[in-house]
Design a protein around this motif. Structure first.
Motif, PDB file in Angstrom:
ATOM      1  N   VAL A  46       0.847  -1.191   0.000  1.00 22.10           N
ATOM      2  CA  VAL A  46       0.000   0.000   0.000  1.00 22.10           C
ATOM      3  C   VAL A  46       0.881   1.239   0.000  1.00 22.10           C
ATOM      4  N   GLY A  47       0.599   2.162  -0.927  1.00 16.90           N
ATOM      5  CA  GLY A  47       1.399   3.378  -1.029  1.00 16.90           C
ATOM      6  C   GLY A  47       0.881   4.509  -0.170  1.00 16.90           C
ATOM      7  N   GLY A  48      -0.434   4.553   0.029  1.00 14.27           N
ATOM      8  CA  GLY A  48      -1.030   5.635   0.811  1.00 14.27           C
ATOM      9  C   GLY A  48      -2.357   6.051   0.223  1.00 14.27           C
ATOM     10  N   ARG A  49      -2.998   7.018   0.861  1.00 10.52           N
ATOM     11  CA  ARG A  49      -4.263   7.526   0.366  1.00 10.52           C
ATOM     12  C   ARG A  49      -4.049   8.311  -0.920  1.00 10.52           C
ATOM     13  N   VAL A  50      -4.926   8.115  -1.895  1.00  8.45           N
ATOM     14  CA  VAL A  50      -4.847   8.877  -3.128  1.00  8.45           C
ATOM     15  C   VAL A  50      -4.856  10.373  -2.821  1.00  8.45           C
ATOM     16  N   LYS A  51      -5.700  10.780  -1.859  1.00  6.10           N
ATOM     17  CA  LYS A  51      -5.830  12.198  -1.532  1.00  6.10           C
ATOM     18  C   LYS A  51      -4.720  12.696  -0.620  1.00  6.10           C
ATOM     19  N   GLU A  52      -3.937  11.785  -0.009  1.00 10.85           N
ATOM     20  CA  GLU A  52      -2.921  12.210   0.933  1.00 10.85           C
ATOM     21  C   GLU A  52      -1.510  12.166   0.373  1.00 10.85           C
ATOM     22  N   VAL A  53      -1.310  11.516  -0.770  1.00 13.66           N
ATOM     23  CA  VAL A  53       0.008  11.526  -1.390  1.00 13.66           C
ATOM     24  C   VAL A  53       0.357  12.955  -1.771  1.00 13.66           C
ATOM     25  N   LEU A  54       1.535  13.409  -1.364  1.00 13.96           N
ATOM     26  CA  LEU A  54       1.957  14.779  -1.625  1.00 13.96           C
ATOM     27  C   LEU A  54       2.671  14.856  -2.974  1.00 13.96           C
ATOM     28  N   VAL A  55       2.496  15.961  -3.641  1.00 18.24           N
ATOM     29  CA  VAL A  55       3.196  16.223  -4.898  1.00 18.24           C
ATOM     30  C   VAL A  55       3.918  17.552  -4.744  1.00 18.24           C
ATOM     31  N   VAL A  56       5.258  17.504  -4.779  1.00 19.47           N
ATOM     32  CA  VAL A  56       6.078  18.693  -4.583  1.00 19.47           C
ATOM     33  C   VAL A  56       6.998  18.856  -5.785  1.00 19.47           C
ATOM     34  N   HIS A  57       6.818  19.956  -6.526  1.00 24.16           N
ATOM     35  CA  HIS A  57       7.626  20.208  -7.732  1.00 24.16           C
ATOM     36  C   HIS A  57       7.609  18.999  -8.665  1.00 24.16           C
ATOM     37  N   GLY A  58       6.437  18.372  -8.794  1.00 21.26           N
ATOM     38  CA  GLY A  58       6.290  17.250  -9.707  1.00 21.26           C
ATOM     39  C   GLY A  58       6.721  15.909  -9.151  1.00 21.26           C
ATOM     40  N   GLU A  59       7.289  15.892  -7.948  1.00 19.06           N
ATOM     41  CA  GLU A  59       7.735  14.645  -7.330  1.00 19.06           C
ATOM     42  C   GLU A  59       6.708  14.194  -6.291  1.00 19.06           C
TER      43      GLU A  59
ATOM     44  N   GLY B  70      -3.078  28.828  -3.600  1.00 25.66           N
ATOM     45  CA  GLY B  70      -3.587  29.150  -4.918  1.00 25.66           C
ATOM     46  C   GLY B  70      -2.577  29.823  -5.816  1.00 25.66           C
ATOM     47  N   ASP B  71      -1.720  30.688  -5.253  1.00 26.63           N
ATOM     48  CA  ASP B  71      -0.763  31.413  -6.077  1.00 26.63           C
ATOM     49  C   ASP B  71       0.504  30.609  -6.337  1.00 26.63           C
ATOM     50  N   ARG B  72       0.566  29.375  -5.758  1.00 24.15           N
ATOM     51  CA  ARG B  72       1.745  28.548  -5.979  1.00 24.15           C
ATOM     52  C   ARG B  72       1.339  27.147  -6.405  1.00 24.15           C
ATOM     53  N   GLY B  73       0.193  27.047  -7.078  1.00 22.21           N
ATOM     54  CA  GLY B  73      -0.318  25.738  -7.459  1.00 22.21           C
ATOM     55  C   GLY B  73       0.625  24.962  -8.349  1.00 22.21           C
ATOM     56  N   ASP B  74       1.453  25.674  -9.146  1.00 23.92           N
ATOM     57  CA  ASP B  74       2.362  24.971 -10.037  1.00 23.92           C
ATOM     58  C   ASP B  74       3.487  24.278  -9.280  1.00 23.92           C
ATOM     59  N   ARG B  75       3.706  24.669  -8.015  1.00 26.08           N
ATOM     60  CA  ARG B  75       4.760  24.049  -7.218  1.00 26.08           C
ATOM     61  C   ARG B  75       4.241  22.856  -6.412  1.00 26.08           C
ATOM     62  N   GLY B  76       2.940  22.648  -6.435  1.00 23.88           N
ATOM     63  CA  GLY B  76       2.382  21.523  -5.719  1.00 23.88           C
ATOM     64  C   GLY B  76       2.158  21.817  -4.250  1.00 23.88           C
TER      65      GLY B  76
END
Length: 461
Positions: free
Chosen positions: A345-358, A386-392
Protein backbone atom coordinates in the motif's frame (compact mmCIF):
# COMPACT_ATOMS: atom_id res chain seq x y z
CA UNK A 1 -36.88 -16.51 20.20
CA UNK A 2 -34.74 -15.74 23.25
CA UNK A 3 -31.97 -18.34 23.62
CA UNK A 4 -31.75 -20.35 26.83
CA UNK A 5 -28.48 -19.69 28.74
CA UNK A 6 -27.52 -23.33 28.53
CA UNK A 7 -28.07 -23.37 24.76
CA UNK A 8 -25.44 -20.72 24.07
CA UNK A 9 -22.00 -21.94 23.04
CA UNK A 10 -19.74 -19.24 24.39
CA UNK A 11 -15.93 -19.18 24.29
CA UNK A 12 -13.87 -18.27 27.33
CA UNK A 13 -13.76 -14.60 28.30
CA UNK A 14 -11.70 -12.58 30.77
CA UNK A 15 -12.37 -8.85 31.20
CA UNK A 16 -9.73 -6.61 32.79
CA UNK A 17 -8.19 -9.64 34.46
CA UNK A 18 -11.45 -11.06 35.86
CA UNK A 19 -12.68 -14.37 34.44
CA UNK A 20 -16.32 -14.23 33.29
CA UNK A 21 -17.95 -17.63 33.95
CA UNK A 22 -19.68 -18.98 30.87
CA UNK A 23 -22.95 -19.47 32.72
CA UNK A 24 -22.90 -15.84 33.87
CA UNK A 25 -22.13 -14.61 30.35
CA UNK A 26 -24.96 -16.74 28.96
CA UNK A 27 -27.42 -15.29 31.48
CA UNK A 28 -26.37 -11.73 30.61
CA UNK A 29 -26.82 -12.41 26.90
CA UNK A 30 -30.23 -14.03 27.38
CA UNK A 31 -31.46 -11.18 29.61
CA UNK A 32 -30.13 -8.50 27.25
CA UNK A 33 -31.70 -10.24 24.26
CA UNK A 34 -35.11 -10.17 25.96
CA UNK A 35 -34.70 -6.51 26.91
CA UNK A 36 -33.67 -5.51 23.39
CA UNK A 37 -36.71 -7.27 21.93
CA UNK A 38 -38.98 -5.62 24.51
CA UNK A 39 -37.59 -2.20 23.55
CA UNK A 40 -38.44 -2.85 19.89
CA UNK A 41 -35.01 -3.83 18.55
CA UNK A 42 -35.08 -6.52 15.90
CA UNK A 43 -34.76 -6.95 12.14
CA UNK A 44 -34.48 -3.48 10.63
CA UNK A 45 -34.59 -1.79 14.07
CA UNK A 46 -31.15 -1.25 15.55
CA UNK A 47 -29.62 -1.39 19.01
CA UNK A 48 -26.77 1.02 19.77
CA UNK A 49 -23.72 0.19 21.87
CA UNK A 50 -23.27 3.36 23.92
CA UNK A 51 -20.06 2.59 25.83
CA UNK A 52 -16.64 0.94 25.55
CA UNK A 53 -16.86 -1.39 28.57
CA UNK A 54 -15.57 -4.74 27.23
CA UNK A 55 -18.14 -6.95 28.97
CA UNK A 56 -21.05 -4.79 27.89
CA UNK A 57 -19.66 -4.69 24.35
CA UNK A 58 -19.34 -8.48 24.11
CA UNK A 59 -22.84 -9.03 25.49
CA UNK A 60 -24.33 -6.39 23.18
CA UNK A 61 -22.83 -8.06 20.11
CA UNK A 62 -24.15 -11.48 21.07
CA UNK A 63 -27.56 -10.24 22.20
CA UNK A 64 -28.16 -8.07 19.13
CA UNK A 65 -27.40 -11.05 16.94
CA UNK A 66 -29.79 -13.24 18.94
CA UNK A 67 -32.51 -10.60 18.64
CA UNK A 68 -31.86 -10.20 14.90
CA UNK A 69 -31.14 -6.50 15.45
CA UNK A 70 -28.45 -4.47 13.67
CA UNK A 71 -25.88 -3.17 16.16
CA UNK A 72 -24.71 0.43 15.85
CA UNK A 73 -21.06 0.74 16.88
CA UNK A 74 -19.30 4.03 17.63
CA UNK A 75 -20.56 7.26 16.09
CA UNK A 76 -19.83 10.95 15.43
CA UNK A 77 -21.57 13.96 16.94
CA UNK A 78 -25.10 13.23 18.24
CA UNK A 79 -26.69 15.21 15.42
CA UNK A 80 -25.31 12.70 12.90
CA UNK A 81 -26.06 9.50 14.78
CA UNK A 82 -28.59 6.95 13.63
CA UNK A 83 -31.68 6.73 15.83
CA UNK A 84 -31.81 3.24 17.45
CA UNK A 85 -34.70 1.35 18.99
CA UNK A 86 -32.62 0.70 22.12
CA UNK A 87 -29.33 1.67 23.71
CA UNK A 88 -26.97 -0.62 25.60
CA UNK A 89 -24.65 0.94 28.16
CA UNK A 90 -22.72 -0.31 31.18
CA UNK A 91 -24.10 -0.27 34.69
CA UNK A 92 -21.96 0.27 37.77
CA UNK A 93 -20.89 -3.37 37.87
CA UNK A 94 -20.04 -3.39 34.17
CA UNK A 95 -23.09 -5.49 33.32
CA UNK A 96 -25.15 -4.20 30.37
CA UNK A 97 -28.19 -2.00 30.89
CA UNK A 98 -30.79 -1.57 28.12
CA UNK A 99 -32.69 1.68 27.67
CA UNK A 100 -35.48 2.38 25.22
CA UNK A 101 -35.12 5.00 22.51
CA UNK A 102 -36.27 8.55 23.09
CA UNK A 103 -36.84 9.22 19.39
CA UNK A 104 -38.48 7.30 16.57
CA UNK A 105 -35.95 4.65 15.48
CA UNK A 106 -34.64 4.65 11.94
CA UNK A 107 -35.60 1.74 9.70
CA UNK A 108 -32.45 0.17 8.25
CA UNK A 109 -32.09 -2.64 5.67
CA UNK A 110 -32.94 -5.92 7.39
CA UNK A 111 -29.81 -7.68 6.13
CA UNK A 112 -27.67 -5.25 8.14
CA UNK A 113 -25.88 -6.92 11.09
CA UNK A 114 -23.62 -4.08 12.21
CA UNK A 115 -22.97 -0.44 11.43
CA UNK A 116 -19.46 0.96 11.90
CA UNK A 117 -18.54 4.60 11.51
CA UNK A 118 -15.47 5.42 9.47
CA UNK A 119 -13.02 7.61 11.36
CA UNK A 120 -13.46 10.66 9.15
CA UNK A 121 -9.68 11.21 9.05
CA UNK A 122 -9.91 12.25 5.40
CA UNK A 123 -13.48 13.58 5.26
CA UNK A 124 -16.89 13.39 6.93
CA UNK A 125 -17.50 10.15 8.87
CA UNK A 126 -19.77 7.66 7.12
CA UNK A 127 -21.97 4.89 8.49
CA UNK A 128 -20.82 1.54 7.07
CA UNK A 129 -23.58 -1.09 6.95
CA UNK A 130 -22.22 -4.65 7.07
CA UNK A 131 -24.29 -7.84 6.54
CA UNK A 132 -24.17 -10.96 8.71
CA UNK A 133 -22.49 -13.05 6.00
CA UNK A 134 -19.65 -10.53 5.75
CA UNK A 135 -18.91 -10.68 9.47
CA UNK A 136 -19.00 -14.48 9.46
CA UNK A 137 -16.60 -14.74 6.53
CA UNK A 138 -14.27 -12.17 8.03
CA UNK A 139 -13.97 -14.00 11.35
CA UNK A 140 -13.28 -17.34 9.69
CA UNK A 141 -10.84 -16.04 7.08
CA UNK A 142 -8.87 -13.99 9.61
CA UNK A 143 -8.68 -16.91 12.03
CA UNK A 144 -7.47 -19.20 9.25
CA UNK A 145 -4.73 -16.77 8.19
CA UNK A 146 -3.49 -16.28 11.77
CA UNK A 147 -3.83 -20.05 12.52
CA UNK A 148 -5.85 -19.30 15.67
CA UNK A 149 -7.27 -22.31 17.50
CA UNK A 150 -9.18 -22.93 20.72
CA UNK A 151 -5.82 -23.20 22.50
CA UNK A 152 -4.91 -19.57 21.81
CA UNK A 153 -5.21 -16.72 24.31
CA UNK A 154 -6.00 -13.39 22.64
CA UNK A 155 -5.16 -10.14 24.42
CA UNK A 156 -7.16 -7.18 23.11
CA UNK A 157 -6.57 -3.72 24.66
CA UNK A 158 -8.71 -2.04 21.96
CA UNK A 159 -12.33 -0.83 21.85
CA UNK A 160 -14.77 -3.38 20.47
CA UNK A 161 -16.82 -0.58 18.91
CA UNK A 162 -14.24 -0.10 16.16
CA UNK A 163 -13.86 -2.43 13.20
CA UNK A 164 -10.40 -3.69 14.23
CA UNK A 165 -11.41 -4.69 17.75
CA UNK A 166 -14.68 -6.14 16.48
CA UNK A 167 -12.78 -8.30 13.97
CA UNK A 168 -10.82 -9.90 16.84
CA UNK A 169 -14.16 -10.65 18.49
CA UNK A 170 -15.10 -12.47 15.28
CA UNK A 171 -11.95 -14.59 15.50
CA UNK A 172 -12.77 -15.41 19.13
CA UNK A 173 -16.22 -16.62 18.17
CA UNK A 174 -15.00 -18.56 15.14
CA UNK A 175 -12.33 -20.49 17.04
CA UNK A 176 -13.34 -20.76 20.71
CA UNK A 177 -10.07 -19.15 21.79
CA UNK A 178 -9.82 -17.43 25.19
CA UNK A 179 -10.32 -13.67 24.82
CA UNK A 180 -8.72 -11.28 27.31
CA UNK A 181 -10.57 -8.00 26.68
CA UNK A 182 -9.11 -4.87 28.28
CA UNK A 183 -10.69 -1.47 28.90
CA UNK A 184 -7.61 0.20 27.47
CA UNK A 185 -3.86 0.04 27.02
CA UNK A 186 -1.82 0.35 30.19
CA UNK A 187 1.84 -0.61 29.82
CA UNK A 188 2.39 -2.28 33.18
CA UNK A 189 -0.96 -4.00 33.13
CA UNK A 190 -0.33 -5.38 29.64
CA UNK A 191 3.11 -6.71 30.54
CA UNK A 192 1.70 -8.30 33.71
CA UNK A 193 -0.99 -10.02 31.65
CA UNK A 194 1.62 -11.37 29.23
CA UNK A 195 3.68 -12.71 32.13
CA UNK A 196 0.83 -14.34 34.05
CA UNK A 197 -1.70 -15.61 31.51
CA UNK A 198 0.23 -17.38 28.76
CA UNK A 199 -1.04 -14.95 26.11
CA UNK A 200 -0.28 -16.13 22.56
CA UNK A 201 -1.68 -13.24 20.49
CA UNK A 202 -1.70 -9.48 21.04
CA UNK A 203 -3.47 -6.88 18.93
CA UNK A 204 -2.80 -3.15 19.03
CA UNK A 205 -2.29 0.07 17.09
CA UNK A 206 1.06 1.62 16.07
CA UNK A 207 1.07 4.14 18.93
CA UNK A 208 0.84 1.25 21.41
CA UNK A 209 3.67 -0.64 19.76
CA UNK A 210 5.88 2.46 19.84
CA UNK A 211 5.52 2.49 23.62
CA UNK A 212 6.20 -1.25 23.81
CA UNK A 213 9.28 -0.96 21.56
CA UNK A 214 10.71 1.80 23.75
CA UNK A 215 10.08 -0.28 26.88
CA UNK A 216 11.60 -3.41 25.34
CA UNK A 217 14.71 -1.46 24.31
CA UNK A 218 15.52 -0.75 27.98
CA UNK A 219 13.94 -3.79 29.69
CA UNK A 220 15.08 -7.27 28.58
CA UNK A 221 12.16 -8.80 30.50
CA UNK A 222 9.62 -6.87 28.45
CA UNK A 223 11.45 -7.79 25.25
CA UNK A 224 11.32 -11.46 26.23
CA UNK A 225 7.56 -11.35 26.90
CA UNK A 226 6.84 -9.69 23.56
CA UNK A 227 9.12 -12.08 21.70
CA UNK A 228 7.31 -15.07 23.24
CA UNK A 229 4.03 -14.13 21.58
CA UNK A 230 3.08 -16.11 18.48
CA UNK A 231 1.12 -13.20 16.95
CA UNK A 232 1.80 -9.47 17.38
CA UNK A 233 -0.99 -7.94 15.32
CA UNK A 234 -0.72 -4.27 14.39
CA UNK A 235 -3.57 -2.41 12.71
CA UNK A 236 -5.80 0.63 12.83
CA UNK A 237 -3.21 2.85 11.13
CA UNK A 238 -0.08 2.62 9.00
CA UNK A 239 2.80 0.55 10.38
CA UNK A 240 5.81 2.58 9.21
CA UNK A 241 9.09 0.91 8.26
CA UNK A 242 10.83 2.74 11.12
CA UNK A 243 8.45 1.36 13.75
CA UNK A 244 8.71 -2.14 12.26
CA UNK A 245 12.52 -1.94 12.43
CA UNK A 246 12.56 -0.43 15.93
CA UNK A 247 10.27 -3.13 17.33
CA UNK A 248 12.25 -5.90 15.64
CA UNK A 249 15.53 -4.49 16.98
CA UNK A 250 14.15 -4.15 20.52
CA UNK A 251 12.44 -7.54 20.77
CA UNK A 252 13.98 -9.78 18.13
CA UNK A 253 10.45 -10.45 16.80
CA UNK A 254 8.41 -8.89 13.97
CA UNK A 255 5.06 -7.18 14.00
CA UNK A 256 2.25 -8.66 11.91
CA UNK A 257 0.40 -5.89 10.13
CA UNK A 258 -2.14 -5.93 7.36
CA UNK A 259 -4.43 -3.82 5.28
CA UNK A 260 -8.11 -3.25 5.79
CA UNK A 261 -10.91 -0.75 6.01
CA UNK A 262 -14.33 -0.78 7.64
CA UNK A 263 -15.99 -0.97 4.22
CA UNK A 264 -14.22 -4.28 3.49
CA UNK A 265 -15.00 -6.12 6.67
CA UNK A 266 -12.25 -4.87 7.64
CA UNK A 267 -9.33 -7.16 6.70
CA UNK A 268 -8.23 -7.42 3.08
CA UNK A 269 -4.65 -8.69 3.51
CA UNK A 270 -2.76 -9.87 6.59
CA UNK A 271 0.72 -10.84 7.62
CA UNK A 272 1.05 -13.85 9.91
CA UNK A 273 3.90 -15.79 11.57
CA UNK A 274 4.42 -17.98 8.51
CA UNK A 275 3.08 -15.43 6.02
CA UNK A 276 5.41 -12.47 6.33
CA UNK A 277 7.14 -10.40 3.68
CA UNK A 278 8.62 -7.09 4.93
CA UNK A 279 7.65 -4.12 2.78
CA UNK A 280 4.17 -5.55 2.15
CA UNK A 281 1.00 -5.63 4.26
CA UNK A 282 0.75 -9.37 3.81
CA UNK A 283 -1.13 -11.66 1.47
CA UNK A 284 -4.76 -11.35 0.47
CA UNK A 285 -7.20 -13.29 2.65
CA UNK A 286 -8.92 -16.33 1.16
CA UNK A 287 -11.81 -15.23 -1.04
CA UNK A 288 -10.47 -11.70 -1.53
CA UNK A 289 -9.48 -10.24 -4.89
CA UNK A 290 -7.73 -6.94 -5.59
CA UNK A 291 -7.23 -4.98 -8.79
CA UNK A 292 -5.46 -1.67 -9.45
CA UNK A 293 -7.32 0.99 -11.40
CA UNK A 294 -6.50 4.29 -13.05
CA UNK A 295 -3.29 6.30 -13.24
CA UNK A 296 -3.03 6.38 -9.43
CA UNK A 297 -3.24 2.55 -9.29
CA UNK A 298 -6.09 2.73 -6.82
CA UNK A 299 -6.73 -0.49 -4.90
CA UNK A 300 -10.19 -1.89 -5.62
CA UNK A 301 -11.51 -4.89 -3.68
CA UNK A 302 -13.91 -7.75 -4.31
CA UNK A 303 -14.61 -9.80 -1.18
CA UNK A 304 -17.36 -11.74 0.63
CA UNK A 305 -16.78 -9.25 3.49
CA UNK A 306 -17.80 -6.08 1.66
CA UNK A 307 -20.28 -3.65 3.16
CA UNK A 308 -23.79 -3.22 1.81
CA UNK A 309 -23.13 0.51 1.40
CA UNK A 310 -23.09 3.73 3.39
CA UNK A 311 -26.22 4.18 5.49
CA UNK A 312 -27.95 7.57 5.36
CA UNK A 313 -28.53 8.60 9.01
CA UNK A 314 -31.69 10.47 8.06
CA UNK A 315 -33.46 8.05 5.71
CA UNK A 316 -31.85 4.63 6.21
CA UNK A 317 -31.16 4.40 2.48
CA UNK A 318 -27.95 2.76 1.25
CA UNK A 319 -25.45 4.77 -0.77
CA UNK A 320 -23.47 2.52 -3.15
CA UNK A 321 -21.33 5.34 -4.53
CA UNK A 322 -18.10 3.77 -3.24
CA UNK A 323 -18.58 0.80 -5.61
CA UNK A 324 -17.70 0.55 -9.29
CA UNK A 325 -20.49 -0.34 -11.75
CA UNK A 326 -19.33 -3.98 -11.64
CA UNK A 327 -19.40 -4.13 -7.81
CA UNK A 328 -15.77 -3.61 -6.72
CA UNK A 329 -15.07 -1.36 -3.73
CA UNK A 330 -13.03 1.77 -4.42
CA UNK A 331 -10.68 2.11 -1.43
CA UNK A 332 -9.06 5.47 -2.18
CA UNK A 333 -5.65 3.88 -1.48
CA UNK A 334 -2.80 3.38 -3.92
CA UNK A 335 -0.79 0.21 -4.09
CA UNK A 336 0.61 -2.79 -5.91
CA UNK A 337 -0.14 -6.51 -5.79
CA UNK A 338 1.86 -9.52 -6.95
CA UNK A 339 0.45 -12.42 -8.93
CA UNK A 340 0.43 -14.59 -5.81
CA UNK A 341 -1.46 -12.03 -3.71
CA UNK A 342 1.15 -10.03 -1.75
CA UNK A 343 -0.16 -6.48 -1.31
CA UNK A 344 1.79 -3.24 -0.92
CA UNK A 345 0.00 0.00 0.00
CA UNK A 346 1.40 3.38 -1.03
CA UNK A 347 -1.03 5.64 0.81
CA UNK A 348 -4.26 7.53 0.37
CA UNK A 349 -4.85 8.88 -3.13
CA UNK A 350 -5.83 12.20 -1.53
CA UNK A 351 -2.92 12.21 0.93
CA UNK A 352 0.01 11.53 -1.39
CA UNK A 353 1.96 14.78 -1.63
CA UNK A 354 3.20 16.22 -4.90
CA UNK A 355 6.08 18.69 -4.58
CA UNK A 356 7.63 20.21 -7.73
CA UNK A 357 6.29 17.25 -9.71
CA UNK A 358 7.74 14.65 -7.33
CA UNK A 359 5.45 12.37 -5.28
CA UNK A 360 6.11 12.13 -1.54
CA UNK A 361 4.54 9.60 0.84
CA UNK A 362 3.64 11.28 4.17
CA UNK A 363 4.80 8.19 6.09
CA UNK A 364 8.36 8.56 4.76
CA UNK A 365 8.53 12.14 6.03
CA UNK A 366 6.91 11.15 9.35
CA UNK A 367 9.58 8.50 9.96
CA UNK A 368 12.30 11.08 9.39
CA UNK A 369 10.63 13.51 11.80
CA UNK A 370 10.31 10.83 14.51
CA UNK A 371 14.07 10.30 14.39
CA UNK A 372 14.62 13.68 16.09
CA UNK A 373 15.19 13.75 19.84
CA UNK A 374 12.15 14.74 21.88
CA UNK A 375 9.59 13.67 19.27
CA UNK A 376 6.85 11.33 20.49
CA UNK A 377 4.92 11.19 17.22
CA UNK A 378 4.49 13.08 13.96
CA UNK A 379 1.88 13.69 11.27
CA UNK A 380 2.56 15.23 7.87
CA UNK A 381 0.07 16.93 5.56
CA UNK A 382 0.26 19.00 2.39
CA UNK A 383 -1.26 22.42 1.75
CA UNK A 384 -1.54 23.93 -1.70
CA UNK A 385 -1.64 27.70 -2.04
CA UNK A 386 -3.59 29.15 -4.92
CA UNK A 387 -0.76 31.41 -6.08
CA UNK A 388 1.74 28.55 -5.98
CA UNK A 389 -0.32 25.74 -7.46
CA UNK A 390 2.36 24.97 -10.04
CA UNK A 391 4.76 24.05 -7.22
CA UNK A 392 2.38 21.52 -5.72
CA UNK A 393 2.03 20.88 -2.00
CA UNK A 394 3.78 22.68 0.80
CA UNK A 395 4.82 20.00 3.32
CA UNK A 396 3.78 20.64 6.93
CA UNK A 397 5.02 18.53 9.81
CA UNK A 398 3.05 18.50 13.06
CA UNK A 399 5.13 17.15 15.93
CA UNK A 400 3.97 15.79 19.28
CA UNK A 401 6.47 16.49 22.05
CA UNK A 402 6.31 16.89 25.83
CA UNK A 403 9.25 19.30 25.85
CA UNK A 404 8.54 22.90 26.80
CA UNK A 405 11.19 24.34 24.46
CA UNK A 406 9.28 23.81 21.23
CA UNK A 407 11.67 25.91 19.17
CA UNK A 408 14.56 23.57 20.00
CA UNK A 409 12.48 20.52 19.06
CA UNK A 410 11.61 22.14 15.73
CA UNK A 411 15.30 22.75 15.02
CA UNK A 412 16.09 19.10 15.77
CA UNK A 413 13.32 18.02 13.39
CA UNK A 414 14.68 20.23 10.64
CA UNK A 415 18.15 18.75 11.09
CA UNK A 416 16.86 15.18 11.13
CA UNK A 417 14.93 15.75 7.90
CA UNK A 418 17.96 17.39 6.27
CA UNK A 419 19.97 14.23 6.96
CA UNK A 420 17.31 11.74 5.86
CA UNK A 421 15.22 13.31 3.10
CA UNK A 422 15.83 14.80 -0.34
CA UNK A 423 15.25 18.57 -0.52
CA UNK A 424 11.79 18.42 -2.10
CA UNK A 425 10.46 16.11 0.66
CA UNK A 426 11.61 18.18 3.63
CA UNK A 427 8.88 19.97 5.62
CA UNK A 428 8.62 23.67 4.87
CA UNK A 429 6.90 24.24 8.21
CA UNK A 430 7.29 22.44 11.53
CA UNK A 431 4.74 22.94 14.31
CA UNK A 432 5.33 21.37 17.73
CA UNK A 433 2.28 20.63 19.88
CA UNK A 434 1.66 18.86 23.18
CA UNK A 435 -0.72 16.34 21.58
CA UNK A 436 -1.70 15.59 18.00
CA UNK A 437 -5.44 15.48 17.26
CA UNK A 438 -6.78 12.00 16.65
CA UNK A 439 -10.01 10.43 15.55
CA UNK A 440 -12.04 8.03 17.68
CA UNK A 441 -10.11 5.07 16.24
CA UNK A 442 -6.73 6.59 17.12
CA UNK A 443 -5.70 7.74 13.65
CA UNK A 444 -4.32 11.21 13.04
CA UNK A 445 -7.12 13.68 12.33
CA UNK A 446 -5.65 14.93 9.07
CA UNK A 447 -8.71 17.02 8.31
CA UNK A 448 -8.06 19.13 11.40
CA UNK A 449 -4.33 19.26 10.73
CA UNK A 450 -4.88 20.51 7.20
CA UNK A 451 -7.23 23.16 8.57
CA UNK A 452 -4.55 24.28 11.04
CA UNK A 453 -1.98 24.49 8.26
CA UNK A 454 -4.35 26.29 5.91
CA UNK A 455 -5.32 28.82 8.57
CA UNK A 456 -1.67 29.51 9.37
CA UNK A 457 -0.84 29.84 5.67
CA UNK A 458 -3.70 32.28 5.14
CA UNK A 459 -2.70 34.33 8.19
CA UNK A 460 0.88 34.63 6.93
CA UNK A 461 -0.18 35.67 3.43
Amino acid sequence: MTPRPGALRLPRLTVDGERVPRAHLARLVARTTRELAAAGAGPGRAAALACDHPLTAVVAVLAAEAAGAPLLLDGPAPARRIAPAALVHAGRSGDPVVAGATARPLDVPEETAAVFWTSGSSGDPKAVAVPTAALAHQGGATAARMCVTADDRLLLPLPLRHAYGHSVLGVWRATGAHLYAESGFRLRGLLSRLAAEGITSLDGVPTMYRVLAAEAAKDPGAARLLRALRVRGCGGDVLTPALYDDFLAATGAPLHDGYGLSEAGPNVALSAPEVLRPGTVGRLLDGVRVRLAGPDREIQVDSPSLMLGYLDPATGALDRGAFTPDGWLRTGDTGAVTADGWLTVGGRVKEVLVVHGETVAPTVVEDAVRAADGVVDAAVVGVRRGDRGDRGDSVWAFVESPEADRATVAVRVTEACRRRLPPHARPRSVRVVAALPRTGSGKFDRVRLRAWASDATAAAA
